[in-house]
Design a protein around this motif. Structure first.
Motif, PDB file in Angstrom:
ATOM      1  N   THR A 151       0.859  -1.174   0.000  1.00 38.84           N
ATOM      2  CA  THR A 151       0.000   0.000   0.000  1.00 38.84           C
ATOM      3  C   THR A 151       0.899   1.230   0.000  1.00 38.84           C
ATOM      4  OG1 THR A 151      -1.596  -1.230   1.300  1.00 38.84           O
ATOM      5  CG2 THR A 151      -1.853   1.145   1.219  1.00 38.84           C
TER       6      THR A 151
ATOM      7  N   TYR B 253      -0.093   4.988   3.820  1.00 37.67           N
ATOM      8  CA  TYR B 253      -0.433   4.433   5.118  1.00 37.67           C
ATOM      9  C   TYR B 253       0.103   5.346   6.217  1.00 37.67           C
ATOM     10  CZ  TYR B 253       4.361   2.646   5.451  1.00 37.67           C
ATOM     11  OH  TYR B 253       5.728   2.541   5.492  1.00 37.67           O
TER      12      TYR B 253
ATOM     13  N   VAL C 280      -1.856   1.505   9.584  1.00 40.00           N
ATOM     14  CA  VAL C 280      -3.210   1.535   9.039  1.00 40.00           C
ATOM     15  C   VAL C 280      -3.214   2.129   7.636  1.00 40.00           C
ATOM     16  CG1 VAL C 280      -4.275   1.699  11.307  1.00 40.00           C
ATOM     17  CG2 VAL C 280      -3.726   3.778  10.090  1.00 40.00           C
TER      18      VAL C 280
ATOM     19  N   ASP D  54      -8.681  -0.874   6.086  1.00 38.73           N
ATOM     20  CA  ASP D  54      -8.281  -1.838   7.120  1.00 38.73           C
ATOM     21  C   ASP D  54      -9.337  -1.908   8.210  1.00 38.73           C
ATOM     22  OD1 ASP D  54      -5.964  -2.219   5.742  1.00 38.73           O
ATOM     23  OD2 ASP D  54      -4.663  -1.201   7.179  1.00 38.73           O
ATOM     24  N   GLU D  55      -9.563  -3.122   8.741  1.00 36.65           N
ATOM     25  CA  GLU D  55     -10.460  -3.330   9.870  1.00 36.65           C
ATOM     26  C   GLU D  55      -9.698  -4.032  10.969  1.00 36.65           C
ATOM     27  OE1 GLU D  55     -14.305  -5.017   9.647  1.00 36.65           O
ATOM     28  OE2 GLU D  55     -14.840  -3.930   7.843  1.00 36.65           O
TER      29      GLU D  55
ATOM     30  N   ARG E 213     -13.139   0.511  11.093  1.00 38.61           N
ATOM     31  CA  ARG E 213     -12.681   0.449   9.703  1.00 38.61           C
ATOM     32  C   ARG E 213     -12.138   1.818   9.339  1.00 38.61           C
ATOM     33  NH1 ARG E 213     -15.000   1.571   4.791  1.00 38.61           N
ATOM     34  NH2 ARG E 213     -17.013   1.870   5.765  1.00 38.61           N
TER      35      ARG E 213
END
Length: 123
Positions: free
Chosen positions: A7, A10, A22, A26-27, A105
């Motif tokens: 990713t 972040y 994160v 994302d959860e 989330r």
């Protein structure tokens, strides 16, 4: 061979004495927040932020960046069993515990100026 997709955007935030990496979508579980399901909260402080331009590290934090998350609900953690025992004294105690967590989330990671909506409940 398996390619690993990284990713590009972040942040690393601190919450409840723990640090989380994160990205949007994302959860995960954080310490319990007494806010209604579906509300937005701000996780913080932001310790580091990475996007296409590069990595920015806070010294110790980055006040111009924020992470906004949506509360998905309350979940129970794993069952913890605590036992006490003293030999030859007929003393035994057994207790169980399940910690409550808030499932969140991530909806936004980036500069505070570009945040979609200021969160209703902060931390």
């Amino acid at each position: 061979m398996v390619e690993q997709v990284l990713t590009t955007k972040y942040a690393i935030v601190e919450d409840g004495g723990r640090q989380y990496r994160v990205a949007v979508g994302d959860e995960f579980e954080v310490d319990l927040r007494l806010v209604p399901k579906g509300s937005a909260i701000e996780l913080g402080p932001v310790l580091a932020y990475r996007d296409e331009t590069g990595l920015q590290l806070g010294r110790p934090t980055l006040p111009d960046y924020c992470v906004i998350a949506e509360v998905r609900g309350v979940v129970l953690g794993p069952k913890i069993i605590v036992q006490k025992f003293k030999r030859r004294k007929r003393y035994r105690r057994k207790r169980g515990h399940r910690q409550l967590y808030s499932r969140v989330r991530i909806t936004y990671v980036g500069p505070r100026s570009g945040a979609p909506v200021p969160p209703a409940a902060v931390n």
